[in-house]
Write a protein that holds these residues in place. Structure first.
Motif, PDB file in Angstrom:
ATOM      1  N   ARG A 142      -4.297  -3.405  -3.370  1.00 24.14           N
ATOM      2  CA  ARG A 142      -5.673  -3.292  -3.838  1.00 24.14           C
ATOM      3  C   ARG A 142      -6.506  -2.453  -2.880  1.00 24.14           C
ATOM      4  NH1 ARG A 142      -4.751  -8.699  -5.025  1.00 24.14           N
ATOM      5  NH2 ARG A 142      -6.064  -9.442  -3.302  1.00 24.14           N
ATOM      6  N   LEU A 143      -6.263  -2.617  -1.581  1.00 25.65           N
ATOM      7  CA  LEU A 143      -7.030  -1.851  -0.596  1.00 25.65           C
ATOM      8  C   LEU A 143      -6.740  -0.352  -0.671  1.00 25.65           C
ATOM      9  CD1 LEU A 143      -6.872  -4.033   2.649  1.00 25.65           C
ATOM     10  CD2 LEU A 143      -8.924  -3.398   1.374  1.00 25.65           C
ATOM     11  N   PHE A 144      -5.498  -0.009  -0.903  1.00 22.46           N
ATOM     12  CA  PHE A 144      -5.130   1.403  -0.852  1.00 22.46           C
ATOM     13  C   PHE A 144      -5.066   2.074  -2.215  1.00 22.46           C
ATOM     14  CE2 PHE A 144      -3.713  -0.129   3.259  1.00 22.46           C
ATOM     15  CZ  PHE A 144      -4.094   0.896   4.102  1.00 22.46           C
ATOM     16  N   PHE A 145      -4.762   1.305  -3.280  1.00 22.66           N
ATOM     17  CA  PHE A 145      -4.581   1.896  -4.605  1.00 22.66           C
ATOM     18  C   PHE A 145      -5.489   1.302  -5.673  1.00 22.66           C
ATOM     19  CE2 PHE A 145      -0.379   2.057  -2.499  1.00 22.66           C
ATOM     20  CZ  PHE A 145      -0.247   3.433  -2.381  1.00 22.66           C
ATOM     21  N   ASP A 146      -6.254   0.265  -5.311  1.00 27.04           N
ATOM     22  CA  ASP A 146      -7.040  -0.461  -6.305  1.00 27.04           C
ATOM     23  C   ASP A 146      -6.138  -0.891  -7.459  1.00 27.04           C
ATOM     24  OD1 ASP A 146      -9.247  -1.687  -7.345  1.00 27.04           O
ATOM     25  OD2 ASP A 146     -10.082   0.134  -8.260  1.00 27.04           O
ATOM     26  N   ASP A 147      -4.979  -1.422  -7.084  1.00 29.05           N
ATOM     27  CA  ASP A 147      -3.969  -1.825  -8.057  1.00 29.05           C
ATOM     28  C   ASP A 147      -3.249  -3.047  -7.507  1.00 29.05           C
ATOM     29  OD1 ASP A 147      -2.198  -1.876 -10.220  1.00 29.05           O
ATOM     30  OD2 ASP A 147      -1.924   0.298 -10.187  1.00 29.05           O
ATOM     31  N   THR A 148      -2.495  -3.725  -8.354  1.00 21.00           N
ATOM     32  CA  THR A 148      -1.792  -4.933  -7.907  1.00 21.00           C
ATOM     33  C   THR A 148      -0.352  -4.644  -7.471  1.00 21.00           C
ATOM     34  OG1 THR A 148      -1.158  -5.387 -10.203  1.00 21.00           O
ATOM     35  CG2 THR A 148      -3.183  -6.435  -9.379  1.00 21.00           C
ATOM     36  N   GLU A 149       0.086  -3.395  -7.603  1.00 19.33           N
ATOM     37  CA  GLU A 149       1.427  -3.038  -7.188  1.00 19.33           C
ATOM     38  C   GLU A 149       1.425  -1.592  -6.724  1.00 19.33           C
ATOM     39  OE1 GLU A 149       3.017  -1.956 -11.686  1.00 19.33           O
ATOM     40  OE2 GLU A 149       3.695  -3.785 -10.711  1.00 19.33           O
ATOM     41  N   GLY A 150       2.550  -1.163  -6.176  1.00 18.87           N
ATOM     42  CA  GLY A 150       2.613   0.190  -5.661  1.00 18.87           C
ATOM     43  C   GLY A 150       3.961   0.454  -5.031  1.00 18.87           C
ATOM     44  N   PRO A 151       4.046   1.535  -4.228  1.00 15.99           N
ATOM     45  CA  PRO A 151       5.312   1.880  -3.584  1.00 15.99           C
ATOM     46  C   PRO A 151       5.633   0.883  -2.470  1.00 15.99           C
ATOM     47  CG  PRO A 151       3.570   3.263  -2.741  1.00 15.99           C
ATOM     48  CD  PRO A 151       2.962   2.457  -3.851  1.00 15.99           C
ATOM     49  N   LYS A 152       6.803   1.027  -1.880  1.00 10.73           N
ATOM     50  CA  LYS A 152       7.169   0.200  -0.740  1.00 10.73           C
ATOM     51  C   LYS A 152       6.112   0.402   0.335  1.00 10.73           C
ATOM     52  CE  LYS A 152      11.349  -1.184   1.730  1.00 10.73           C
ATOM     53  NZ  LYS A 152      12.785  -0.862   1.971  1.00 10.73           N
ATOM     54  N   LEU A 153       5.370  -0.660   0.641  1.00  8.31           N
ATOM     55  CA  LEU A 153       4.115  -0.492   1.363  1.00  8.31           C
ATOM     56  C   LEU A 153       4.290  -0.040   2.809  1.00  8.31           C
ATOM     57  CD1 LEU A 153       1.094  -0.696   0.976  1.00  8.31           C
ATOM     58  CD2 LEU A 153       1.201  -3.091   1.693  1.00  8.31           C
ATOM     59  N   GLY A 154       5.218  -0.666   3.556  1.00  9.11           N
ATOM     60  CA  GLY A 154       5.365  -0.338   4.964  1.00  9.11           C
ATOM     61  C   GLY A 154       5.692   1.128   5.194  1.00  9.11           C
ATOM     62  N   PRO A 155       6.755   1.673   4.591  1.00  6.33           N
ATOM     63  CA  PRO A 155       7.065   3.093   4.773  1.00  6.33           C
ATOM     64  C   PRO A 155       5.942   4.004   4.308  1.00  6.33           C
ATOM     65  CG  PRO A 155       8.966   1.934   3.896  1.00  6.33           C
ATOM     66  CD  PRO A 155       7.832   0.967   3.869  1.00  6.33           C
ATOM     67  N   PHE A 156       5.249   3.620   3.231  1.00  6.84           N
ATOM     68  CA  PHE A 156       4.159   4.462   2.758  1.00  6.84           C
ATOM     69  C   PHE A 156       3.027   4.518   3.780  1.00  6.84           C
ATOM     70  CE2 PHE A 156       0.088   4.926   0.505  1.00  6.84           C
ATOM     71  CZ  PHE A 156       0.279   6.193  -0.026  1.00  6.84           C
ATOM     72  N   LEU A 157       2.623   3.367   4.294  1.00  7.85           N
ATOM     73  CA  LEU A 157       1.532   3.353   5.271  1.00  7.85           C
ATOM     74  C   LEU A 157       1.904   4.137   6.528  1.00  7.85           C
ATOM     75  CD1 LEU A 157       0.257  -0.350   5.011  1.00  7.85           C
ATOM     76  CD2 LEU A 157      -0.577   1.700   3.827  1.00  7.85           C
ATOM     77  N   ALA A 158       3.147   4.071   6.904  1.00  2.00           N
ATOM     78  CA  ALA A 158       3.584   4.774   8.110  1.00  2.00           C
ATOM     79  C   ALA A 158       3.522   6.282   7.945  1.00  2.00           C
ATOM     80  CB  ALA A 158       5.006   4.344   8.471  1.00  2.00           C
ATOM     81  N   LYS A 159       3.522   6.779   6.697  1.00  2.00           N
ATOM     82  CA  LYS A 159       3.458   8.217   6.453  1.00  2.00           C
ATOM     83  C   LYS A 159       2.030   8.744   6.472  1.00  2.00           C
ATOM     84  CE  LYS A 159       7.725   8.745   3.721  1.00  2.00           C
ATOM     85  NZ  LYS A 159       8.311   7.419   3.893  1.00  2.00           N
ATOM     86  N   LEU A 160       1.038   7.864   6.271  1.00  2.00           N
ATOM     87  CA  LEU A 160      -0.356   8.290   6.246  1.00  2.00           C
ATOM     88  C   LEU A 160      -0.892   8.472   7.664  1.00  2.00           C
ATOM     89  CD1 LEU A 160      -1.727   5.934   3.442  1.00  2.00           C
ATOM     90  CD2 LEU A 160      -1.031   8.314   3.215  1.00  2.00           C
ATOM     91  N   ASP A 161      -2.052   9.147   7.748  1.00  2.00           N
ATOM     92  CA  ASP A 161      -2.660   9.282   9.070  1.00  2.00           C
ATOM     93  C   ASP A 161      -3.068   7.901   9.579  1.00  2.00           C
ATOM     94  OD1 ASP A 161      -4.382   9.632   6.787  1.00  2.00           O
ATOM     95  OD2 ASP A 161      -6.051   9.921   8.184  1.00  2.00           O
ATOM     96  N   ARG A 162      -2.695   7.623  10.816  1.00  2.00           N
ATOM     97  CA  ARG A 162      -2.763   6.270  11.368  1.00  2.00           C
ATOM     98  C   ARG A 162      -4.191   5.722  11.415  1.00  2.00           C
ATOM     99  NH1 ARG A 162       0.139   6.094  16.845  1.00  2.00           N
ATOM    100  NH2 ARG A 162       1.716   7.009  15.484  1.00  2.00           N
ATOM    101  N   SER A 163      -5.152   6.551  11.803  1.00  2.00           N
ATOM    102  CA  SER A 163      -6.527   6.047  11.950  1.00  2.00           C
ATOM    103  C   SER A 163      -7.080   5.573  10.614  1.00  2.00           C
ATOM    104  CB  SER A 163      -7.428   7.134  12.541  1.00  2.00           C
ATOM    105  OG  SER A 163      -7.469   8.274  11.685  1.00  2.00           O
ATOM    106  N   PHE A 164      -6.762   6.306   9.542  1.00  2.00           N
ATOM    107  CA  PHE A 164      -7.224   5.885   8.220  1.00  2.00           C
ATOM    108  C   PHE A 164      -6.605   4.548   7.829  1.00  2.00           C
ATOM    109  CE2 PHE A 164      -5.946   5.762   3.691  1.00  2.00           C
ATOM    110  CZ  PHE A 164      -7.194   5.532   3.129  1.00  2.00           C
ATOM    111  N   VAL A 165      -5.302   4.391   8.036  1.00  2.00           N
ATOM    112  CA  VAL A 165      -4.626   3.150   7.663  1.00  2.00           C
ATOM    113  C   VAL A 165      -5.211   1.972   8.447  1.00  2.00           C
ATOM    114  CG1 VAL A 165      -2.423   1.918   7.685  1.00  2.00           C
ATOM    115  CG2 VAL A 165      -2.497   4.314   6.986  1.00  2.00           C
TER     116      VAL A 165
END
Length: 555
Positions: free
Chosen positions: A524-547
């Protein structure tokens, strides 16, 4: 394939399966070798053809692209080559397709056009049937033009030829005369392959002057006056019957056509064809009769043949009439042209499925093929089945500086609209070299929109949009908020995706939070949705300060 399939069909004529089944050379080289062995005159002619019965789909490109690769090898060997593709548009409209496509490739159901008008034109040549969209001179012209434009998008130099134009211009006159002057021999030849050939059979289909249908009942011939008399009777086409109008008349022998089993060898003679690939339906039917007719009636050698196996779409047969199709236009929304061209350079006799769901596997295979050519395969990577020397025929241009973003990673990048962020993430993950040129970067990032379209079309795990510009409104209980803050600290420490994924499970257990609900809070925080991609690997690919800020609900 049986042993008989690999045998030759006469002196100098290889069997239809022989070229593609050779173990001594890659199929493209084997075909070129077989053509070259016949000491052909130039230009060497490579041919294909199809009836414009409906939406052109990627199955039609079997003949076009397989012919193209053989033509390219021959050109490399110094020959002048012409690639011809006949629109067999004097064939009759046998049945109504379930779907049609307008000039903008918008696919519509039969109920969205004047199906009644089409139904009234059953049995007529495609070039006499009105275009249901009113965009071209005829139904045949409409669908031939769609195919021609698809070929142009793939950059294949092909001369399209209308058989209707050739009949009307008299180009088939010699072949018609040969067949009709020797109709007793023609009957005997055809009777070996087709039932219902009796002493009254005449191998010519006149066009009825009353209803416009191609009729099969010839009552008399006047070859000196170049006319044919006929009776327009019912015609069986598969399981259907097209009713004749009963008209009896006389017309010019240019106002009709040869039956397919005679027209095909007539085309070989007319265009001086040296090579023609075709589907297994012809290999098991009209090829053998064509060989006999070419030898006995036209005194010609048939071209070097090559059978290809049909492929399926998501496990089902491709069919314009049934509507199970995918067009080149649709494919190029999700694939770069070289990847689609690569699909057709693979083994012709192996049945393969074209699956939109599993396109990432095809793209990965192409990328490995490309790395093999430039000598950049990792030590543990398997060599591709397609020899790397074919690579220059597959791509638009061979360049030293070229790199590809993995397809599924490109789909991850497609979750954000920010082009700078896409590039930043791709650089951080090592998919864009530090010294890459702007051209190479732009080309590599072009895959992102295609991968995004693939995710959207299939609704797969990458079909989500990162809400970066504005944080969704999310209400969290204290334990969940505290767990997310701890996760933010963990991400800030620079852990990789697998570690972040593991930490999510640990935090849920430590704070007695349902793990599904904890993942849902992150989605919900990142996609405004109740599901999404595998969260850990996805967050690790984004810019760290934003995450980190988003997990702390600060932006």
């Amino acid at each position: 394939m049986t042993d008989d399939d690999a045998e030759t069909d006469g002196p100098g004529v290889p069997g239809p399966y022989e070229v593609a089944s050779t173990d001594s050379a890659f199929w493209v080289d084997a075909a070129a070798d077989a053509i070259e062995a016949r000491d052909p005159e130039e230009p060497i002619v490579v041919k294909g053809g199809v009836s414009p019965s409906g939406i052109p789909h990627i199955g039609h490109f079997n003949e076009i692209l397989r012919g193209y690769y053989v033509a390219e090898v021959l050109r490399e060997r110094g020959y002048e080559v012409r690639q011809v593709f006949t629109a067999d548009d004097r064939d009759r409209l046998r049945k109504l397709p379930r779907q049609l496509a307008d000039t903008d490739w918008e696919i519509v159901g039969l109920g969205e056009v004047d199906a009644g008008a089409l139904g009234r034109n059953l049995g007529q040549p495609y070039t006499d049937v009105p275009d249901p969209f009113g965009e071209s001179d005829s139904y045949g012209d409409h669908f031939t033009d769609l195919l021609r434009r698809s070929v142009e998008r793939l950059g294949i130099p092909v001369d399209f030829v209308s058989t209707t134009d050739r009949y009307e211009a008299g180009a088939f006159d010699d072949a018609i005369r040969t067949v009709l002057e020797n109709r007793e021999t023609a009957r005997e030849l055809l009777a070996e392959y087709q039932n219902g050939v009796d002493d009254t059979y005449v191998p010519f289909f006149p066009i009825c002057g009353s209803c416009g249908q191609l009729t099969e009942t010839v009552t008399s011939l006047d070859l000196e006056g170049w006319t044919v008399s006929y009776a327009c009777e019912d015609i069986e086409t598969g399981d259907e019957v097209i009713e004749g109008c009963g008209h009896e008349g006389t017309t010019s022998l240019r106002n009709g056509k040869l039956p397919w089993r005679f027209e095909w060898p007539a085309q070989w003679d007319l265009f001086d064809v040296d090579f023609e690939p075709f589907g297994k339906d012809h290999a098991e039917g009209s090829w053998q009769s064509g060989v006999d007719i070419a030898h006995s009636l036209f005194g010609d050698e048939p071209p070097v043949p090559m059978v290809y196996e049909w492929f399926t779409l998501e496990g089902e047969a491709l069919s314009s009439s049934s509507g199970n199709v995918i067009t080149v236009e649709e494919v190029l929304d999700v694939l770069e042209p070289p990847v689609l061209r690569y699909f057709f350079v693979k083994e012709p006799l192996r049945q393969r499925d074209f699956s939109i769901e599993r396109l990432d596997q095809l793209v990965d295979e192409f990328d490995r093929f490309e790395r093999s050519y430039i000598g950049a395969l990792d030590g543990d990577e398997q060599e591709p089945s397609v020899p790397p020397e074919v690579y220059p025929m597959v791509v638009d241009e061979v360049r030293e500086e070229r790199f590809r973003i993995p397809y599924t990673f490109a789909a991850v990048l497609g979750m954000t609209d920010d082009p700078d962020l896409r590039e930043e993430i791709a650089r951080r993950e090592g998919h864009i070299p530090s010294d890459a040129s702007e051209r190479a970067i732009e080309e590599a990032l072009n895959r992102v929109e295609r991968a995004r379209a693939w995710a959207s079309r299939t609704g797969n795990e990458f079909d989500y949009e990162l809400k970066r510009a504005e944080m969704p409104t999310v209400t969290l209980d204290d334990d969940t908020a505290a767990a997310l803050a701890e996760l933010a600290d963990f991400v800030a420490a620079g852990h990789d995706g697998a570690a972040v994924q593991g930490r999510i499970f640990e935090l849920a257990e430590e704070r007695d939070i349902d793990v599904g609900e904890f993942f849902g809070a992150g989605y919900r925080l990142f996609f405004d949705d109740t599901e999404g991609p595998k969260l850990g690997p996805f967050l690790a690919k984004l810019d760290r300060s934003f995450v980190v800020d988003r997990l702390r609900q600060e932006r």
